[in-house]
Design an enzyme around this catalytic site. Structure first.
Site, short mmCIF file in Angstrom:
data_model
loop_
_atom_site.label_atom_id
_atom_site.label_comp_id
_atom_site.label_asym_id
_atom_site.label_seq_id
_atom_site.Cartn_x
_atom_site.Cartn_y
_atom_site.Cartn_z
CD GLU A 1 3.89 -12.85 12.07
OE1 GLU A 1 4.65 -12.69 13.03
OE2 GLU A 1 3.01 -13.73 12.01
CE LYS A 61 14.64 5.88 -4.08
NZ LYS A 61 13.49 6.06 -3.17
CG ASP A 117 11.25 -7.58 2.80
OD1 ASP A 117 10.37 -6.81 3.22
OD2 ASP A 117 12.10 -8.09 3.55
CG HIS A 126 17.56 -0.51 -2.80
ND1 HIS A 126 17.46 0.87 -2.83
CD2 HIS A 126 16.55 -0.92 -1.98
CE1 HIS A 126 16.45 1.26 -2.05
NE2 HIS A 126 15.88 0.19 -1.53
NE ARG A 144 -3.58 -2.34 2.61
CZ ARG A 144 -4.66 -2.68 1.90
NH1 ARG A 144 -5.15 -1.84 1.00
NH2 ARG A 144 -5.27 -3.84 2.10
CG PHE A 204 9.44 5.98 0.02
CD1 PHE A 204 9.56 4.74 0.62
CD2 PHE A 204 9.60 6.06 -1.36
CE1 PHE A 204 9.85 3.61 -0.12
CE2 PHE A 204 9.88 4.93 -2.11
CZ PHE A 204 10.00 3.69 -1.49
#
Length: 220
Positions: free
Chosen positions: A44, A177, A73, A182, A12, A154
């Protein structure tokens, strides 16, 4: 003309969504994120590595929605903190903490530290509802500033200084950027073979369920 293929970003986070939409523009895909759908069960992020968390988010999102899903991630690894905050980067200052609070906590932890070396790492996982996934990785090395600088980006961008451009990530344009970050590197790998990725997705997406005939043969 091939139909536009929806791909769901398992996030989100508006910043991540903007970056990924920008990098994949021009392909026959419609990039959605979790805000485009109703309530979904929380996932989770309990893996020990970026790879484990990315695959778990992508695969469960794909299964829940019946659509291909892309998850990343990523996190910040600081040498002087033995690789922390690492996989806990988003929760480093608590579950409900803001980006500013996370940056402030990190700067406090490093206030008397001379070694400012750090790196962002990212793992992307693109999964289909049947389980298979593709994986892409990227890394960018830099330094942690003494104080925040810049209004773009951010997360930890305002305190991550990138020496080759003499700016923090928050001082870079999105295009700048995307070329060096990464996530930009991992997405660049994905983008460079995206035509083949689309073929792979279509080959691995489950076909329509057969509809049984309830009334027997028409000539009976």
């Amino acid at each position: 003309m091939k139909p536009v293929l929806p791909i769901v970003l398992a996030t989100r986070n508006a910043g991540k969504t903007r970056e990924i939409r920008d990098l994949l523009q021009g392909f026959d895909v419609e990039i959605k994120n979790l805000d485009d759908f109703g309530p979904l069960p929380p996932i989770e992020e309990d893996g020990d590595t970026f790879d484990e968390n990315a695959y778990k988010k992508a695969s469960l999102t794909a299964r829940n929605l019946g659509l291909p899903a892309l998850a990343d991630d990523s996190g910040l690894l600081v040498d002087a903190l033995d690789g922390a905050p690492g996989v806990l980067s988003a929760r480093y200052a608590g579950e409900a903490a803001s980006d500013r609070q996370r940056c402030a906590k990190l700067l406090e932890a490093l206030k008397d530290v001379e070694n400012r070396a750090a790196a962002f790492e990212c793992v992307l996982s693109l999964a289909v509802p049947t389980g298979p996934a593709l994986t892409y990785e990227g890394r960018c090395e830099g330094l942690i500033c003494r104080e925040p600088a810049g209004d773009n980006g951010f997360g930890y961008d305002p305190i991550f200084y990138y020496p080759p451009l003499n700016k923090t990530f928050a001082q870079l344009t999105m295009a700048e950027k995307s070329r060096v970050s990464h996530r930009g590197k991992a997405l660049g790998q994905l983008r460079d073979e995206f035509d083949r990725v689309l073929i792979w997705i279509r080959q691995h997406m489950p076909g329509p369920e057969p509809i049984g005939c309830m009334g027997g043969r028409a000539d009976e």
